[in-house]
Design a protein around this motif. Structure first.
Motif, PDB file in Angstrom:
ATOM      1  N   VAL A 123       0.210  72.524  21.980  1.00  0.00           N
ATOM      2  CA  VAL A 123       0.155  72.988  20.597  1.00  0.00           C
ATOM      3  C   VAL A 123       1.558  73.041  19.992  1.00  0.00           C
ATOM      4  O   VAL A 123       1.802  72.549  18.889  1.00  0.00           O
ATOM      5  CB  VAL A 123      -0.515  74.378  20.515  1.00  0.00           C
ATOM      6  N   LYS A 124       2.477  73.665  20.706  1.00  0.00           N
ATOM      7  CA  LYS A 124       3.880  73.774  20.292  1.00  0.00           C
ATOM      8  C   LYS A 124       4.006  74.378  18.895  1.00  0.00           C
ATOM      9  O   LYS A 124       3.400  75.401  18.584  1.00  0.00           O
ATOM     10  CB  LYS A 124       4.562  72.413  20.391  1.00  0.00           C
ATOM     11  N   ILE A 125       4.766  73.716  18.011  1.00  0.00           N
ATOM     12  CA  ILE A 125       4.928  74.152  16.627  1.00  0.00           C
ATOM     13  C   ILE A 125       4.414  73.025  15.726  1.00  0.00           C
ATOM     14  O   ILE A 125       4.179  71.907  16.192  1.00  0.00           O
ATOM     15  CB  ILE A 125       6.398  74.492  16.318  1.00  0.00           C
ATOM     16  N   PRO A 126       4.246  73.268  14.416  1.00  0.00           N
ATOM     17  CA  PRO A 126       3.602  72.258  13.561  1.00  0.00           C
ATOM     18  C   PRO A 126       4.289  70.895  13.543  1.00  0.00           C
ATOM     19  O   PRO A 126       3.619  69.867  13.600  1.00  0.00           O
ATOM     20  CB  PRO A 126       3.631  72.908  12.174  1.00  0.00           C
ATOM     21  N   ASP A 128       8.436  68.633  14.042  1.00  0.00           N
ATOM     22  CA  ASP A 128       9.813  68.673  14.521  1.00  0.00           C
ATOM     23  C   ASP A 128      10.707  69.415  13.521  1.00  0.00           C
ATOM     24  O   ASP A 128      10.676  69.144  12.313  1.00  0.00           O
ATOM     25  CB  ASP A 128      10.363  67.249  14.706  1.00  0.00           C
ATOM     26  N   VAL A 129      11.485  70.373  14.036  1.00  0.00           N
ATOM     27  CA  VAL A 129      12.412  71.122  13.176  1.00  0.00           C
ATOM     28  C   VAL A 129      13.704  71.381  13.937  1.00  0.00           C
ATOM     29  O   VAL A 129      13.748  71.284  15.166  1.00  0.00           O
ATOM     30  CB  VAL A 129      11.814  72.488  12.729  1.00  0.00           C
ATOM     31  N   LYS A 138      10.501  70.273  19.058  1.00  0.00           N
ATOM     32  CA  LYS A 138       9.518  69.235  18.751  1.00  0.00           C
ATOM     33  C   LYS A 138       8.164  69.838  18.392  1.00  0.00           C
ATOM     34  O   LYS A 138       7.758  70.845  18.942  1.00  0.00           O
ATOM     35  CB  LYS A 138       9.366  68.292  19.942  1.00  0.00           C
ATOM     36  N   GLY A 139       7.495  69.167  17.470  1.00  0.00           N
ATOM     37  CA  GLY A 139       6.173  69.600  17.056  1.00  0.00           C
ATOM     38  C   GLY A 139       5.102  69.171  18.045  1.00  0.00           C
ATOM     39  O   GLY A 139       5.344  68.385  18.966  1.00  0.00           O
ATOM     40  N   ALA A 379       5.839  79.369  16.022  1.00  0.00           N
ATOM     41  CA  ALA A 379       5.240  79.323  17.357  1.00  0.00           C
ATOM     42  C   ALA A 379       4.122  80.346  17.512  1.00  0.00           C
ATOM     43  O   ALA A 379       3.403  80.348  18.519  1.00  0.00           O
ATOM     44  CB  ALA A 379       6.314  79.566  18.418  1.00  0.00           C
ATOM     45  N   PHE A 380       3.974  81.204  16.523  1.00  0.00           N
ATOM     46  CA  PHE A 380       2.937  82.245  16.558  1.00  0.00           C
ATOM     47  C   PHE A 380       1.557  81.617  16.479  1.00  0.00           C
ATOM     48  O   PHE A 380       1.281  80.781  15.610  1.00  0.00           O
ATOM     49  CB  PHE A 380       3.174  83.204  15.388  1.00  0.00           C
TER      50      PHE A 380
END
Length: 422
Positions: A123-126, A128-129, A138-139, A379-380
């Motif tokens: 899942v990670k984050i939405p 790449d930031v 990475k998303g 990341a929530f």
């Protein structure tokens, strides 16, 4: 001539009388012994008082008269003790909330850990930031795949969605302040990238209510970045026809469908209401919760990422229920109906405890994920928090439920078991 009896109890009665006489003699001897011992204790107490003038007699510690083992007082005291034990058993709740076995806890923990790993690794984050300008993150691949649905190679809506977008114009889709003719109140932070977050008609859950009201009234309802609520009429939608009003639900659904696949997408269910959370000081810029939630949406925290995050509570629910089914004891076909009802309640309570344990572990894993991403709020895992909150409420309802009927059934079962053992 003495008539012969079919069954002669004479000998048996004689033996019983003899035994009773012996027991009576023995009990009388015990009474005499008790009386002698009481007299000796009294004599000892008197001697101690004569030897030590400060000796205080505690006459209540000694019985005034010997207690006969077959007396009414003896049986009264025994019945009082038995009554206390019975009441304690009757009112106890020890098995009304079934205990999990060690295997249950191990399996539930493993399921929660697997869900946490899926959250961290997939899942990670939405997207790449570079968080805080120095942490490259990475998303998630799953969210990226969902973003490719409904668009062509250039990132534009495909022909089908493009046609729907053109035919489903609604009042709550205003994206700039230019559409608010002669509106005197200040509007903060409302622009094309944030208008779907702030406009409550775009919410996939509450939007059915706010969206329909906006369509019927020809207006837009939104919450700006300062938490102010605005209801602004849109001039070109003031003359809505009866046909538009009747087909308002279909118009709302088609508009939301076309917006899901746009670059900004639509917010997660209820996320627009976070603009009311105008408190807190977090991070280097002392952001409020409303600021943080808006930042998350701008960084891709939309409905598509909400769906990908949903695999975490999904893993917990599916795996836990499979384990529960595999370990569920089969009912005896000859079991009484009230016993079956009690077993069903116990089994459901056990399932809820398993789910609560697994969700607690998965929620803890998400907290670890936030730490490993240097506190990135994106990341929530919102769906996992919803699932854990829901499970916590269900557990509190189970613990505080009315247990009178269950106690009656449980006690009936206890009585039956005791009679079987006699």
């Amino acid at each position: 001539m003495t008539k012969k009896r079919v069954i002669d109890f004479s000998k048996d009665l004689t033996d019983i009388q003899t035994s009773t006489s012996k027991v009576s003699n023995n009990m009388n001897k015990v009474d005499q012994d008790l009386e002698e011992q009481a007299a000796q204790l009294k004599d000892l107490e008197q001697r101690l008082s004569e030897m030590d003038p400060y000796f205080i007699s505690k006459s209540n510690d000694f019985p005034k008269e010997p207690l006969k083992l077959y007396s009414n007082q003896y049986f009264f005291e025994q019945s009082e003790e038995i009554q206390k034990r019975v009441e304690k058993e009757v009112h106890s709740n020890f098995d009304l909330l079934p205990k999990l076995t060690k295997l249950d806890y191990i399996v539930a923990t493993i399921i929660g850990a697997i869900a946490s790993l899926a959250d961290i690794l997939f899942v990670k984050i939405p997207k790449d930031v570079t968080y805080l300008g120095k942490y490259t993150q990475k998303g998630g691949g799953l969210t990226e795949r969902l973003r490719s649905i409904g668009v062509n190679e250039d990132g534009q809506l495909n022909d089908f969605l493009s046609k729907i977008e053109k035919k489903s114009k609604v009042s709550f889709d205003a994206s700039t302040k230019n559409g608010f003719n002669n509106y005197e109140r200040e509007v903060s932070g409302f622009y094309p990238k944030t208008h779907r977050l702030m406009s409550l008609g775009h919410d996939p859950f509450f939007g059915l209510l706010f969206g329909l009201l906006d369509i019927v009234n020809g207006r837009i309802t939104f919450i700006d970045e300062k938490g102010a609520i605005h209801l602004i009429p849109i001039d070109k939608f003031q003359d809505s026809s009866l046909k538009d009003m009747l087909f308002a639900p279909l118009l709302w659904m088609s508009h939301i469908l076309s917006d899901i696949c746009t670059p900004m997408g639509i917010p997660a269910p209820g996320w627009g209401l976070t603009q009311l959370l105008q408190f807190g000081e977090f991070g280097e810029k002392d952001r409020t919760l409303a600021d943080i939630s808006r930042y998350m949406y701008l960084k891709g925290y939309d409905l598509r990422h909400f769906i990908s995050m949903g695999i975490v509570p999904g893993i917990v629910e599916i795996c836990t229920r499979i384990y529960y089914k595999l370990t569920l004891e089969k009912d005896d076909p000859f079991t009484l109906s009230y016993s079956k009802d009690l077993n069903d309640i116990q089994n459901k309570a056990r399932l809820q405890k398993l789910l609560f344990t697994a969700h607690a572990v998965a929620t803890g894993g998400n907290a670890l994920k936030i730490v490993t991403t240097q506190g990135n709020p994106a990341a929530f895992n919102y769906p996992q928090l919803i699932a854990f909150t829901k499970q916590s409420i269900q557990m509190s309802q189970i613990v505080t439920r009315d247990k009178k009927t269950e106690k009656i059934i449980r006690n009936r079962e206890k009585i039956n078991e005791e009679w079987k053992n006699i």
